[in-house]
Design an enzyme around this catalytic site. Structure first.
Site, mmCIF file in Angstrom:
data_model
loop_
_atom_site.group_PDB
_atom_site.id
_atom_site.type_symbol
_atom_site.label_atom_id
_atom_site.label_comp_id
_atom_site.label_asym_id
_atom_site.label_seq_id
_atom_site.Cartn_x
_atom_site.Cartn_y
_atom_site.Cartn_z
ATOM 1 C CG ASP A 28 60.164 45.582 68.934
ATOM 2 O OD1 ASP A 28 59.691 45.107 69.978
ATOM 3 O OD2 ASP A 28 59.727 46.622 68.406
ATOM 4 C CD GLU A 29 60.460 45.740 75.419
ATOM 5 O OE1 GLU A 29 60.558 46.467 76.405
ATOM 6 O OE2 GLU A 29 59.367 45.385 74.918
#
Length: 398
Positions: free
Chosen positions: A107-108
Site C-alpha cells: 500500500d506504499e
C-alpha cells in the site's frame, strides 16, 4: 549522481488500506471501529481503523487484547486476495502515469518526478495522480512531495489520512526538527529507548549530537541516523519489479504434533497457491517449506524443480520437503509453503508423465474453481477439521 536539489520524490500511502478495502465492500463499516486480522484469540490485528486507534489499538496487537480495549469493534477476517487485487489496481494506475516508481509495500509507493517540474509542476502532478487513484479505486490515499524518500515518507505520515504536503528543497531539516525521534524510519524501540534515556526526544536534538558520538553509541547505524536527522537521504527510487514469489502460512490455534493433520493442511495450502499460479499464468522453479515450533524456532528447506504449476507435482515436492525438515518431532505452531523463481508461462506437457486425462482434469478443476470458488473443490486428502486453524491460509507475495 543526481543532486538532491534536482530531485522531486513523492511518497504515496493508502490510508488504513485493509480497512478501506473492507469499507468499500461493506459501506456499513465506515466511521466505526474496525479490526482486521485473525478471528480467534491467537490472531493478531493486521490493520485497524482510525476510530479503533482511539482506544489504543494498533497493528500487531493481539486480537484478544484489542477486543478488550474496544468490545464493540467490528472484527473482519483478513482477505489478502482482495487486498492484493486493489493493490494491483492502484499499482497499474501509477504505472501508467509516472516515469519511475517503487512499490515499497502492498500500500506504499515512491514516485520519482525529477525533471517533470519543468512541464507540469510536481505538486500539481502529484495532486492529479491522487485524484485519479481515488476515482479509479475508491480508496483514500495521502502523499507528500520532498527532495528525498526519507522526508517524503515522514511528511506523508504527518498528514494522514487523506492529506497532502510539500516540503520545498532546503526546508527538510526545519520540517523534521520539532518531530519526535520515533518518527524517523529505522528507529525502533531499543534505539529509541537508549536515546530517550540520554534526553534526546526531538529530531532537532538528535541532529545536534556530534556524528562521532553517535558512531560510538550505535556504530555505523549512528552515522546513518545523523544523516537522517539532518534530512539527508540519497537513496534512489528503485524501479518496481515483477513478483518473485507467492506463498501462504498457517498458524494453528493449538500447537500440534499430528503429522496427518499437518500433511492435510500442506496439501490444502499447496492446492491454493498452485491454483493462483495457474490463474496468473506463471510457473515455479523452486519450492520452499517452513515450520515454526512452539518455542518460535523457525526452519525452512527448499528444492529446485522443473518449472510447473501442477498440483500433483507440487504436492509431492512439498511433502518430501516437509518429511526432510520435520525431524525434531516437537510441537509445531506454524507451517508455510512458498513458490519462488517464478516465470510467466503455462505448464508444458511432459509426454512421459502427464496424461491427456490429467491435463483435462486440471483444466476442469480450475474452471470450476474460477466459477464457484476454490473452497468448493479440493482433494479429499486436504479435507480436515478446521477447529485447529487460526484463520484461512494467508497468501503473501514478494
Amino acid at each position: 549522481m543526481v543532486l538532491s536539489s534536482a530531485r522531486h520524490i513523492t511518497h504515496m500511502d493508502l490510508d488504513t488500506f485493509f480497512v478501506s478495502v473492507e469499507c468499500l465492500r461493506n459501506p456499513k463499516l465506515k466511521g466505526k471501529p474496525v479490526l482486521i486480522g485473525g478471528m480467534s484469540d491467537r490472531g493478531v490485528v493486521a490493520s485497524c481503523s482510525y476510530e479503533a486507534r482511539k482506544f489504543g489499538i494498533h497493528s500487531g496487537m493481539a486480537m484478544k487484547i484489542a477486543k478488550r480495549l474496544c468490545s464493540h469493534a467490528h472484527v473482519v477476517k483478513s482477505d489478502y486476495e482482495a487486498y492484493s487485487k486493489y493493490s494491483r489496481l492502484v499499482t497499474d494506475v501509477i504505472k501508467d502515469s509516472v516515469p519511475l516508481y517503487e512499490k515499497a509495500s502492498i500500500d506504499e509507493f515512491y514516485i520519482d518526478l525529477t525533471g517533470m517540474d519543468k512541464f507540469f509542476g510536481c505538486l500539481k502532478y502529484s495532486d492529479e495522480l491522487k485524484k485519479k487513484i481515488v476515482k479509479e479505486s475508491g480508496l483514500s490515499i495521502s502523499y507528500a512531495l520532498a527532495s528525498n524518500k526519507l522526508v517524503s515518507k515522514v511528511a506523508t505520515n504527518e498528514v494522514k489520512p487523506n492529506g497532502q504536503l510539500e516540503i520545498p528543497f532546503g526546508n527538510e531539516k526545519t520540517f523534521l526538527s520539532p518531530l519526535s525521534i520515533m518518527k524517523i524510519p529505522g528507529i525502533g524501540k531499543e534505539t529509541g529507548y537508549r536515546l530517550l534515556k540520554m534526553g534526546v526526544e526531538t529530531v532537532k536534538t538528535l541532529s545536534e549530537i556530534p556524528v562521532n558520538m553517535l558512531y560510538n553509541l550505535l556504530g555505523k547505524w549512528g552515522i546513518e541516523l545523523h544523516r537522517k536527522a539532518n534530512g539527508i537521504d540519497e537513496t534512489p527510487v528503485i524501479p518496481y519489479r515483477e513478483q518473485k514469489s507467492i506463498g501462504t502460512e498457517e498458524t494453528f490455534t493449538t500447537d500440534t504434533i499430528d503429522v496427518k493433520l499437518l500433511h492435510q493442511e500442506l496439501v490444502r495450502m499447496t492446492e491454493k497457491i498452485a491454483f493462483e499460479l495457474r490463474s496468473q499464468e506463471k510457473l515455479t522453479g523452486c519450492v520452499v517449506v517452513k515450520i515454526r515450533y512452539s518455542d518460535f524456532q523457525t526452519e525452512q528447506k527448499q528444492m529446485t524443480i522443473d518449472y510447473t504449476a501442477f498440483d500433483d507435482i507440487l504436492i509431492q515436492k512439498v511433502k518430501e520437503l516437509f518429511t526432510g525438515l520435520y525431524t525434531k518431532r516437537q510441537l509445531i505452531r506454524l507451517i508455510g509453503v512458498r513458490f519462488t523463481d517464478l516465470i510467466s508461462g503455462t505448464h508444458q506437457i511432459d509426454m512421459f508423465n502427464d496424461s491427456q486425462e490429467a491435463i483435462k482434469l486440471h483444466q476442469a478443476m480450475d474452471s470450476i474453481k474460477k466459477q464457484f470458488g476454490q473452497q468448493y473443490l479440493m482433494r479429499a486428502s486436504a479435507c480436515m477439521d478446521n477447529k485447529n486453524i487460526t484463520h484461512a491460509p494467508k497468501p503473501y507475495k514478494t
